[in-house]
Design a protein around this motif. Structure first.
Motif, short mmCIF file in Angstrom:
data_model
loop_
_atom_site.label_atom_id
_atom_site.label_comp_id
_atom_site.label_asym_id
_atom_site.label_seq_id
_atom_site.Cartn_x
_atom_site.Cartn_y
_atom_site.Cartn_z
N LEU A 1 0.82 -1.21 0.00
CA LEU A 1 0.00 0.00 0.00
C LEU A 1 0.86 1.27 0.00
O LEU A 1 0.53 2.24 -0.67
N ARG A 2 1.95 1.26 0.73
CA ARG A 2 2.83 2.42 0.78
C ARG A 2 3.47 2.68 -0.59
O ARG A 2 3.56 3.83 -1.03
N THR B 1 3.52 5.46 -5.92
CA THR B 1 3.33 5.34 -7.37
C THR B 1 2.24 6.28 -7.86
O THR B 1 2.36 6.89 -8.91
N ALA B 2 1.16 6.42 -7.11
CA ALA B 2 0.09 7.35 -7.48
C ALA B 2 0.61 8.79 -7.47
O ALA B 2 0.25 9.59 -8.33
#
Length: 93
Positions: free
Chosen positions: A52-53, A58-59
């Motif tokens: 998730l991190r 990446t987003a």
């Protein structure tokens, strides 16, 4: 920025110059600020435990890629409008 009537040659020239200079500034910021840390963390183990991190990071970098693409679209648009202007006369309305 200068105030010109929309869809005039000075309007498109000023916006084209603004977008080009902004793209250069963004490119320099990306090259000197974001590229060195990105090159350090993107190794084999970075992709081995993608969680998730890493997805949040990446987003964030996806947004950083979208900004120059939008600037390039603006440059192409104003360059196209300089080459082929829109003829808005009373006869065409």
């Amino acid at each position: 920025m200068f105030k010109f009537d929309k869809n005039t040659v000075p309007y498109h020239i000023s916006n084209l110059v603004f977008y080009v200079l902004t793209l250069v500034a963004v490119g320099l910021i990306y090259y000197f600020a974001f590229l060195p840390p990105l090159l350090e963390v993107t190794s084999d183990e970075f992709f081995a435990n993608f969680g998730l991190r890493q997805a949040g990071g990446t987003a964030f970098f996806l947004v950083l890629v979208i900004v120059p693409i939008l600037l390039l679209i603006g440059i192409v648009y104003h360059l196209f409008r300089l080459i082929k202007p829109v003829d808005k006369t009373a006869a065409n309305n």
